[in-house]
Design a protein around this motif. Structure first.
Motif, PDB file in Angstrom:
ATOM      1  N   GLY A 187       0.781  -1.231   0.000  1.00 34.56           N
ATOM      2  CA  GLY A 187       0.000   0.000   0.000  1.00 34.56           C
ATOM      3  C   GLY A 187       0.814   1.283   0.000  1.00 34.56           C
ATOM      4  N   GLY A 188       2.007   1.252  -0.601  1.00 30.18           N
ATOM      5  CA  GLY A 188       2.845   2.450  -0.637  1.00 30.18           C
ATOM      6  C   GLY A 188       3.541   2.750   0.685  1.00 30.18           C
ATOM      7  N   ARG A 189       3.558   1.790   1.593  1.00 32.63           N
ATOM      8  CA  ARG A 189       4.198   1.969   2.899  1.00 32.63           C
ATOM      9  C   ARG A 189       5.535   1.223   2.919  1.00 32.63           C
ATOM     10  N   PHE A 190       6.518   1.817   3.596  1.00 35.33           N
ATOM     11  CA  PHE A 190       7.860   1.249   3.649  1.00 35.33           C
ATOM     12  C   PHE A 190       8.369   1.192   5.081  1.00 35.33           C
ATOM     13  N   ALA A 191       9.202   0.207   5.339  1.00 34.69           N
ATOM     14  CA  ALA A 191      10.001   0.153   6.566  1.00 34.69           C
ATOM     15  C   ALA A 191      11.457   0.308   6.107  1.00 34.69           C
ATOM     16  N   VAL A 192      12.303   0.821   6.981  1.00 35.30           N
ATOM     17  CA  VAL A 192      13.712   1.012   6.645  1.00 35.30           C
ATOM     18  C   VAL A 192      14.543   0.280   7.684  1.00 35.30           C
ATOM     19  N   THR A 193      15.520  -0.530   7.202  1.00 30.67           N
ATOM     20  CA  THR A 193      16.378  -1.277   8.127  1.00 30.67           C
ATOM     21  C   THR A 193      17.234  -0.320   8.941  1.00 30.67           C
ATOM     22  N   GLU A 194      17.451  -0.672  10.201  1.00 29.41           N
ATOM     23  CA  GLU A 194      18.283   0.196  11.057  1.00 29.41           C
ATOM     24  C   GLU A 194      19.339  -0.555  11.827  1.00 29.41           C
ATOM     25  N   LYS A 195      19.109  -1.834  12.144  1.00 34.28           N
ATOM     26  CA  LYS A 195      20.145  -2.558  12.869  1.00 34.28           C
ATOM     27  C   LYS A 195      20.074  -4.038  12.596  1.00 34.28           C
TER      28      LYS A 195
END
Length: 178
Positions: free
Chosen positions: A168-176
């Motif tokens: 749905g056009g939503r993103f998560a971004v890796t951080e660790k």
């Protein structure tokens, strides 16, 4: 408490690999498309697989030329990823319209992007047709990565901060790294 999940949304449980920007082209025409369903399938020879909707411009260029570049970008490029997914390359040069700098690839005609963490240049070795999609298997011919994002063995996810489309056009971004 566990919830029943509609099977039409079940893919969202596993659909959080990095959203890659796939460059296709034949030297005259080119396109850039976010293809979330891209994955490695074999080490030797190195093969990747991606699912592409039948009849879209990326599919047409892959059918015509059989070459592509998997561009891996950082999370700061989410707005441009969405732009590339919402616009047709038949009507504009999405590479430059999205603010990317296309550079010549070493082994294939489609360009890679200067702004990437890394890229893989691939040649199609097999196509599997399913209703509404083609699964393209590509052999990786050449790959490179910015040294700050690679420790010699693995991607440094905390530095790369790759975007992962969750639907749905939503993103998560890796951080660790866990």
């Amino acid at each position: 408490m566990r919830l029943d999940l509609p099977v039409t949304k079940a893919y969202r449980l596993i659909n959080h690999g990095p959203c890659c920007l796939i460059a296709t082209g034949d030297g005259e025409r080119r396109n850039l498309a976010p293809i979330n369903w891209t994955m490695p399938i074999q080490d030797e020879p190195p093969l990747v697989l991606m699912a592409v909707e039948k009849g879209v411009y990326t599919d047409d260029l892959l059918q015509a030329n059989g070459e592509f570049v998997v561009n891996v970008v950082g999370g700061e490029w989410v707005r441009q990823i969405l732009f590339c997914g919402q616009n047709s390359g038949r009507k504009m040069d999405k590479l430059t319209a999205a603010g990317f700098t296309p550079l010549p690839s070493k082994t294939v005609k489609p360009p890679h992007l200067m702004e990437t963490i890394g890229h893989m240049e691939c040649r199609v070795v097999n196509i599997h047709a399913y209703e509404g999609i083609h699964l393209y298997v590509g052999q990786v011919l050449y790959a490179e990565v910015e040294s700050e994002f690679f420790d010699g063995e693995y991607l440094r996810v905390e530095a790369a901060r790759t975007p992962h489309h969750i639907g749905g056009g939503r993103f998560a971004v890796t951080e660790k790294l866990a």
